[in-house]
Design a protein around this motif. Structure first.
Motif: not given
Length: 438
Positions: A150-179
C-alpha cells in the motif's frame, strides 16, 4: 491477461528467493506455449497458450531487470541496462529474420517450433549465471521487502512516472500502425518492404544508441533523457502529419529508435531509484508495466476513431499533442531520481534549510553543472552565491559577481579563502549592492 498480470507478476518476483529460477520457468512456459500452438492449433489450446505466454512475459521482463540489478548493483545499472537493450534489439532482429526464413522455406508451423527451440539457449544462459551473485547482490540496498504494498502504490514519484509512461504509450503505440495503413493505401506494391524497414531501422538505432544512454544516465540525470525522449516522440508525430515520401517516412521512424533506447534504459533506472532500499523493485516495474498496457490499449482505439472522423493529419497531431502533455508532466511534476553528485550536495542542503524543502527552481538548479574551475567558498560568500543561484537576481549583478569570484580564484589557486580574502569578498558584495541600489 498481460495487463492483469503486471503487478502480481512483479510482486511474485519480489517474494521469491531465486530470481534465476523464476526466469527459467518463464522461458519454459513460453517454450511450452509455442509447442502447443504448433502441435494442437485448436481454439481452446490457442487461448490457453496465449494466456500462458502473456503471464510468462509479464514475469520475464521484471525478473531480467532484477537479475541485472542483483549482478551489478545500482551504481552500474545504467550501463548494464544499455547493454541489455542492445542485445535485446539484436536478438529481436535475428529472431525475426530466422522466423521469416523458416516460414518462407518450410511452413508457418516451423515458426513455432523455432520459437520453442530458441528457449534452449536462453535457459542455458540463465543456468550459467552464478546464483550467489544474484541472491547475495553486490548492492546492499537490494534487500527483502521492507515496505508495504500500500505504501509503495501511494508513492507520488512512482505514480507520476507511471502517468508519464502512460501518456508516452498513448501517443506512441498507434503511430506505426496508422502509418502502415497509410503506406498500404499509397504504395501497395512496396508497403510490406517499407513497413519492414520501419520496424528494422529503429531496432538498429536502439542497438547503437542504447549503450550510450546507459553510460550518460548518471552524469546527465534521468529527467533530461526523459525530456529528450518525449521531444523525439512529439516531433515524430508532427512530421508524420506532413511527410508523404516513403524514404522520408523511414528516416522519421529513426526517432522511434531514439525514444525506445532512452525509455528502455530509463524506465528500470527510475523505478530502481524510487524503490531503492524497499525491496519492491519488481512491483514498481509492474505498476509501470500496467501503465504501458493501458496506454497501448487506448492508443489504437483513440487514433482509429480520430483518423476515421477527422483524417490522418488530425490523428497524428493529436498523438503529438499527447506526447507534448507527457513532456509537460515530466518537466513540471517528475523530480530527478538519479544519484546526487557530491559537488551539488552542500548547495542543495543549504537550500533545504533555507526554505524547508526543495522548490521547483531549486530542483532545476539541482541539475546545474558547475564550472570546470570551481572554487570552494565559505562563510558569507557561500550564502550569497546560494541566494544568487536560487533567487531571481538581475543578470548584470550575477556577471559582476562572477568576475569578482574569478579574480579571487586566480589569486588564490587552492580555492580556500583565508580571512583577507573573506574581507575582499565582503567588500565586493557591499560594492555590488551599492551599485545595484544606485
Amino acid at each position: 491477461m498481460a495487463l492483469a498480470c503486471q503487478m502480481p507478476g512483479g510482486a511474485l518476483v519480489d517474494a521469491v528467493r531465486s530470481a534465476r529460477l523464476v526466469a527459467i520457468l518463464a522461458v519454459a512456459a513460453i517454450c511450452l506455449s509455442a509447442l502447443a500452438l504448433a502441435i494442437w492449433p485448436s481454439f481452446l489450446v490457442v487461448m490457453a497458450a496465449r494466456v500462458l505466454h502473456a503471464g510468462a512475459s509479464c514475469v520475464l521482463g521484471p525478473v531480467i531487470a532484477a537479475i541485472s540489478l542483483g549482478l551489478v548493483g545500482h551504481a552500474a545499472l545504467g550501463a548494464r541496462l544499455g547493454r541489455n537493450a542492445r542485445f535485446a534489439s539484436i536478438g529481436n532482429g535475428f529472431a525475426a529474420a530466422a522466423m521469416g526464413i523458416a516460414g518462407y522455406l518450410v511452413s508457418n508451423q516451423a515458426v513455432f517450433f523455432l520459437t520453442a527451440a530458441l528457449a534452449a539457449p536462453a535457459i542455458l544462459a540463465l543456468a550459467r549465471i552464478r546464483t550467489g551473485d544474484v541472491e547475495r547482490p553486490q548492492d546492499a540496498d537490494v534487500a527483502p521487502a521492507t515496505t508495504t504494498v500500500r505504501k509503495m502504490l501511494s508513492d507520488r514519484r512512482l505514480l507520476v512516472f507511471a502517468g508519464c509512461i502512460l501518456l508516452f504509450q498513448l501517443a506512441n503505440a498507434a503511430m506505426l500502425p496508422l502509418m502502415g495503413g497509410i503506406l498500404t493505401l499509397r504504395s501497395s506494391q512496396w508497403a510490406s518492404t517499407l513497413i519492414g524497414a520501419c520496424i528494422v531501422v529503429p531496432q538498429l538505432v536502439v542497438a547503437g544508441f542504447a549503450p550510450w544512454v546507459g553510460r550518460v544516465a548518471d552524469s546527465w540525470g534521468r529527467r533530461p533523457l526523459l525530456l529528450f525522449c518525449f521531444v523525439a516522440l512529439a516531433l515524430r508525430g508532427a512530421l508524420f502529419a506532413f511527410v508523404t515520401d516513403p524514404y522520408l517516412i523511414v528516416a522519421v521512424q529513426t526517432l522511434d529508435g531514439v525514444s525506445a533506447a532512452v525509455l528502455g534504459v530509463t524506465v528500470p533506472l527510475v523505478v530502481a531509484d524510487i524503490t531503492r532500499g524497499t525491496g519492491r523493485f519488481n512491483l514498481g516495474l509492474g505498476v509501470v508495466g500496467s501503465a504501458v498496457g493501458i496506454g497501448a490499449a487506448l492508443s489504437t482505439t483513440l487514433a482509429g476513431y480520430a483518423i476515421d472522423h477527422f483524417g490522418s493529419s488530425v490523428a497524428f497531431f493529436s498523438l503529438a499533442f499527447i506526447a507534448a502533455c507527457g513532456l509537460a508532466l515530466v518537466w513540471l511534476l517528475l523530480p530527478e531520481t538519479g544519484p546526487m553528485r557530491s559537488d551539488r550536495a552542500p548547495w542543495l542542503e543549504f537550500c533545504r534549510k533555507r526554505r524547508g524543502g526543495l522548490h521547483r527552481s531549486e530542483c532545476c538548479y539541482a541539475q546545474f553543472r558547475p564550472r570546470r574551475n570551481a572554487v570552494t567558498f565559505s562563510g558569507r560568500a557561500v550564502k550569497f552565491l546560494a541566494i544568487i543561484s536560487v533567487e531571481r537576481v538581475p543578470a548584470e549583478l550575477q556577471r559582476r559577481f562572477s568576475r569578482c569570484m574569478n579574480l579571487v580564484a586566480r589569486a588564490q589557486p587552492t580555492g580556500e579563502f583565508r580571512p583577507k580574502w573573506k574581507r575582499l569578498v565582503a567588500t565586493a558584495i557591499v560594492r555590488l549592492r551599492f551599485s545595484l541600489a544606485t
